[in-house]
Design a protein around this motif. Structure first.
Motif, mmCIF file in Angstrom:
data_model
loop_
_atom_site.group_PDB
_atom_site.id
_atom_site.type_symbol
_atom_site.label_atom_id
_atom_site.label_comp_id
_atom_site.label_asym_id
_atom_site.label_seq_id
_atom_site.Cartn_x
_atom_site.Cartn_y
_atom_site.Cartn_z
ATOM 1 N N ASP A 178 78.988 -16.628 4.828
ATOM 2 C CA ASP A 178 80.447 -16.599 4.817
ATOM 3 C C ASP A 178 80.998 -15.205 4.574
ATOM 4 O OD1 ASP A 178 80.784 -19.214 5.441
ATOM 5 O OD2 ASP A 178 80.824 -19.914 3.363
ATOM 6 N N ARG A 179 80.189 -14.355 3.915
ATOM 7 C CA ARG A 179 80.646 -12.973 3.672
ATOM 8 C C ARG A 179 80.573 -12.129 4.938
ATOM 9 N NH1 ARG A 179 77.467 -10.138 -1.094
ATOM 10 N NH2 ARG A 179 78.826 -8.423 -0.523
ATOM 11 N N LEU A 180 79.715 -12.546 5.845
ATOM 12 C CA LEU A 180 79.416 -11.698 6.993
ATOM 13 C C LEU A 180 80.446 -11.822 8.103
ATOM 14 C CD1 LEU A 180 75.592 -12.400 7.284
ATOM 15 C CD2 LEU A 180 76.710 -10.468 6.185
ATOM 16 N N ASP A 181 80.705 -10.693 8.746
ATOM 17 C CA ASP A 181 81.577 -10.685 9.904
ATOM 18 C C ASP A 181 80.994 -11.508 11.032
ATOM 19 O OD1 ASP A 181 83.741 -9.329 9.142
ATOM 20 O OD2 ASP A 181 83.093 -7.358 9.872
ATOM 21 N N GLU A 189 75.056 0.703 8.496
ATOM 22 C CA GLU A 189 75.784 0.996 7.273
ATOM 23 C C GLU A 189 76.046 -0.329 6.581
ATOM 24 O OE1 GLU A 189 79.552 2.880 7.858
ATOM 25 O OE2 GLU A 189 79.794 3.294 5.718
ATOM 26 N N MET A 190 75.741 -0.411 5.287
ATOM 27 C CA MET A 190 75.949 -1.660 4.544
ATOM 28 C C MET A 190 77.385 -1.706 4.051
ATOM 29 S SD MET A 190 74.681 -4.497 3.381
ATOM 30 C CE MET A 190 72.975 -4.756 2.922
ATOM 31 N N LEU A 191 78.139 -2.658 4.573
ATOM 32 C CA LEU A 191 79.533 -2.817 4.158
ATOM 33 C C LEU A 191 79.669 -4.132 3.399
ATOM 34 C CD1 LEU A 191 81.190 -1.853 7.554
ATOM 35 C CD2 LEU A 191 80.853 -0.377 5.569
ATOM 36 N N GLY A 192 80.858 -4.374 2.883
ATOM 37 C CA GLY A 192 81.091 -5.634 2.183
ATOM 38 C C GLY A 192 80.919 -6.817 3.100
ATOM 39 N N SER A 193 81.079 -6.575 4.400
ATOM 40 C CA SER A 193 81.018 -7.678 5.354
ATOM 41 C C SER A 193 79.726 -7.637 6.163
ATOM 42 C CB SER A 193 82.217 -7.583 6.283
ATOM 43 O OG SER A 193 82.268 -6.278 6.826
ATOM 44 N N GLY A 194 78.689 -7.058 5.587
ATOM 45 C CA GLY A 194 77.399 -7.046 6.288
ATOM 46 C C GLY A 194 77.038 -5.677 6.811
ATOM 47 N N LEU A 195 76.025 -5.650 7.674
ATOM 48 C CA LEU A 195 75.528 -4.381 8.197
ATOM 49 C C LEU A 195 76.256 -4.010 9.477
ATOM 50 C CD1 LEU A 195 71.829 -5.262 7.573
ATOM 51 C CD2 LEU A 195 72.899 -3.214 6.652
ATOM 52 N N GLY A 197 59.002 -8.915 4.727
ATOM 53 C CA GLY A 197 57.970 -8.592 3.743
ATOM 54 C C GLY A 197 58.490 -7.605 2.724
ATOM 55 N N HIS A 198 58.249 -7.897 1.442
ATOM 56 C CA HIS A 198 58.690 -6.957 0.404
ATOM 57 C C HIS A 198 57.671 -5.853 0.237
ATOM 58 C CE1 HIS A 198 62.105 -9.237 -0.755
ATOM 59 N NE2 HIS A 198 61.377 -10.333 -0.850
ATOM 60 N N ILE A 199 58.184 -4.692 -0.059
ATOM 61 C CA ILE A 199 57.335 -3.523 -0.239
ATOM 62 C C ILE A 199 57.252 -3.189 -1.716
ATOM 63 C CG2 ILE A 199 57.550 -1.027 0.015
ATOM 64 C CD1 ILE A 199 57.923 -1.273 2.803
ATOM 65 N N GLY A 230 60.583 -3.857 3.623
ATOM 66 C CA GLY A 230 61.531 -3.018 2.902
ATOM 67 C C GLY A 230 61.534 -3.355 1.433
ATOM 68 N N GLU A 231 62.105 -2.462 0.633
ATOM 69 C CA GLU A 231 62.168 -2.704 -0.801
ATOM 70 C C GLU A 231 63.160 -3.832 -1.083
ATOM 71 O OE1 GLU A 231 62.978 0.889 -2.932
ATOM 72 O OE2 GLU A 231 61.297 1.905 -1.971
ATOM 73 N N PRO A 232 62.992 -4.501 -2.206
ATOM 74 C CA PRO A 232 63.936 -5.564 -2.548
ATOM 75 C C PRO A 232 65.364 -5.021 -2.621
ATOM 76 C CG PRO A 232 62.036 -5.635 -3.995
ATOM 77 C CD PRO A 232 61.901 -4.391 -3.186
ATOM 78 N N GLY A 233 66.302 -5.764 -2.075
ATOM 79 C CA GLY A 233 67.715 -5.396 -2.176
ATOM 80 C C GLY A 233 68.200 -4.426 -1.120
ATOM 81 N N ILE A 234 67.350 -4.085 -0.177
ATOM 82 C CA ILE A 234 67.741 -3.094 0.816
ATOM 83 C C ILE A 234 68.598 -3.732 1.914
ATOM 84 C CG2 ILE A 234 65.805 -3.161 2.475
ATOM 85 C CD1 ILE A 234 66.915 -0.005 0.744
ATOM 86 N N GLY A 235 68.456 -5.038 2.106
ATOM 87 C CA GLY A 235 69.289 -5.733 3.097
ATOM 88 C C GLY A 235 68.524 -6.459 4.181
ATOM 89 N N LYS A 236 67.254 -6.787 3.923
ATOM 90 C CA LYS A 236 66.447 -7.460 4.938
ATOM 91 C C LYS A 236 67.000 -8.848 5.245
ATOM 92 C CE LYS A 236 62.831 -7.207 2.309
ATOM 93 N NZ LYS A 236 63.428 -6.525 1.172
ATOM 94 N N SER A 237 67.315 -9.605 4.193
ATOM 95 C CA SER A 237 67.826 -10.958 4.420
ATOM 96 C C SER A 237 69.165 -10.898 5.142
ATOM 97 C CB SER A 237 68.003 -11.691 3.095
ATOM 98 O OG SER A 237 66.812 -11.665 2.366
ATOM 99 N N THR A 238 69.986 -9.922 4.777
ATOM 100 C CA THR A 238 71.287 -9.777 5.428
ATOM 101 C C THR A 238 71.099 -9.493 6.905
ATOM 102 O OG1 THR A 238 72.084 -8.835 3.363
ATOM 103 C CG2 THR A 238 73.483 -8.554 5.286
ATOM 104 N N LEU A 239 70.202 -8.573 7.231
ATOM 105 C CA LEU A 239 69.962 -8.226 8.632
ATOM 106 C C LEU A 239 69.469 -9.445 9.404
ATOM 107 C CD1 LEU A 239 69.715 -6.024 10.848
ATOM 108 C CD2 LEU A 239 67.352 -5.715 10.129
#
Ligand code: TYD
Ligand code: MG
Length: 460
Positions: free
Chosen positions: A138-141, A270-276, A218-220, A100-109
């Motif tokens: 800590d941000r994540l639900d 859906e990307m929320l303040g508390s994660g996906l 992997g970054h795209i 995915g592109e940088p900043g899309i949420g791969k690390s979060t997922l």
């Protein structure tokens, strides 16, 4: 003594050449060759430290009937969208690439998966420090449900990673990202084609030998290729694309390759303040953008590359204020629009000659798939007649010069996508369902031979 050798690699497709080339003979990209030092040490990848210590004897050929495998056991990731795209869960020993592109949420997922999956996970990050990862967690639900078996390691050297992994024996290994990894067996910079290839090969070997599932982030690049090495795509078992508009909160996880399941699956978040957040009813994305019935809006089922995609088409037809009527289209070939307007005029009797016609593919997408024709015609007629099209209806057929509906390719994936996204009926060509199994779909399939018949059905 190791011999240093330099080779030139196309950073787009991984083509290798002994000399610099201006244009890649494989993918046709200009100026993509970069010199890389590839020092093939006497110890090849097969003789890694970790392998040398606990290696097995080389495998002997076996008859296929004699090969036994344990019941295909899948690890439940506790994330139903991810389970779906993987084909029912994580397959032990498989290597999955999340691109995915940088900043899309791969690390979060990946971090969310690491926290929720109920087994021992090693999350290796080459991009963030342990503290940064903890801050994100800590941000994540999901942190609230976190099992205490999620281990974090900030490391980029593959040998050190394997040493740690051997000691810890995780059930799932996550690497964020492949472009930051570095193998001592190849002497070129991290992120270069030869490094990425080498690290992936080592990881695949690790996964197969220890039966540990490995997730690679992997970054795209902007062009949509996995940065530099497209080579990666055919090495791994599964490729998942994580995509979405960064200005919108919805994210789509698509399978583009899967050795253990179908590639027509997609997961929506859906990307929320508390994660996906997992979106279990995806039609809410399309429906939420419309309030009430609107004339001139239809949904077409297209295929982009090899991916089915539902696209909203908007049309506005109004009496030409100036002499010559205007025809303007965004994201759709203007000549094709003129042709469709002529078909509507000549074959169906709609008076469009003195009307301005505007057409827009919502979301700034460019569509070349002819299957969108019917949806375009319906949008134009809907606006002309001021009658809205049922919002749970969608279209997939090419319109011929005689006003006939022509079959389009991969109709089953289009229907499956429409069904998955919550549509209730799909209008297709009568000739499109040949050989396709209609009974397995819950969505109502409406096959017609002529565009006129579609209008009679829709407008009564
Ligand atoms: P990240 O996972 O770092 O992206 P990638 O690894 O693909 O580069 O996600 C980055 C974006 O996600 C960042 O812009 C902030 C946003 N975000 C949220 O909206 N909510 C959250 O809970 C988290 C952790 C991130
Ligand atoms: Mg990241």
């Amino acid at each position: 003594m190791a011999k240093a050798k330099t080779l030139f690699f196309c950073q787009n497709c991984g083509y290798e050449s002994a000399k610099w080339l201006g244009k890649c003979p494989s993918c046709g990209t200009w100026n993509s060759f970069v010199e890389e030092l590839t020092k093939s040490k006497s110890t090849s990848a097969d003789k890694n430290e970790w392998r040398a210590r606990g290696g097995r004897p080389a495998a002997a050929p076996k008859k296929v009937a004699e090969i036994t495998h344990e019941r295909e056991l899948r690890i439940n990731s506790k994330n139903s969208e991810l389970n779906r795209v993987l084909g029912g869960g994580i397959v032990p020993g498989s290597v999955v690439l999340i691109a995915g592109e940088p900043g899309i949420g791969k690390s979060t997922l990946m971090l969310q998966i690491a926290l929720t999956v109920n087994c021992k996970v090693l999350y290796v990050s080459g991009e963030e420090s342990e503290q940064q990862i903890k801050m994100r967690a800590d941000r994540l639900d999901s942190m609230k449900l976190a099992a205490d078996e999620c281990y974090i390691l900030a490391e980029t050297d593959t040998n050190d990673i394997f040493t740690q992994a051997e000691e810890l024996k995780p059930d799932v290994l996550i690497l964020d990202s492949i472009q930051t990894l570095h193998s001592a067996n190849v002497e070129s910079a991290a992120g270069s084609v030869s490094q990425v290839k080498q690290c992936t090969a080592e990881l695949i070997k690790f996964a197969k030998e220890t039966n540990t599932p490995v997730f690679l982030v992997g970054h795209i690049t902007k062009e949509g290729a996995i940065a530099g090495p497209k080579v990666l795509e055919h090495m791994v078992d599964t490729v998942l694309q994580f995509e979405g508009d960064r200005h919108l909160s919805y994210r789509i996880l698509r399978t583009t390759k899967n050795r253990f399941g179908s590639t027509s699956e997609l997961g929506i978040y859906e990307m929320l303040g508390s994660g996906l957040r997992e979106v279990s009813n995806p039609s809410e994305i399309l429906i939420s953008q419309k309030e009430g019935d609107l004339s001139g809006v239809t949904i077409g089922a297209t295929i982009e590359g090899n991916r089915p995609l539902m696209i909203e088409i908007q049309s506005l037809v109004s009496t030409a204020a100036y002499g010559t009527p205007q025809r303007s289209s965004t994201g759709f070939e203007p000549r094709r629009l003129n042709m469709l307007l002529a078909v509507l005029e000549k074959r169906c009797g709609f008076r469009l000659g003195l009307q301005d016609v505007f057409l827009n593919m919502a979301g700034g997408i460019k569509v070349e798939d002819p299957a969108i024709d019917l949806a375009v015609c319906c949008a134009v007629v809907s606006s002309l007649e001021e009658i809205s099209i049922p919002e749970k209806a969608c279209f997939a057929a090419e319109v011929g010069l005689g006003g006939e509906l022509r079959a389009v390719n991969r109709i089953e994936s289009r229907i499956a996508e429409a069904e998955k996204l919550g549509f209730e009926e799909i209008y297709i060509s009568k000739f499109g369902m040949k050989g396709a199994e209609q009974s397995k779909f819950k969505i109502t399939i409406k096959p017609f031979a002529k565009i006129n018949d579609v209008f009679s059905d829709l407008l009564g």
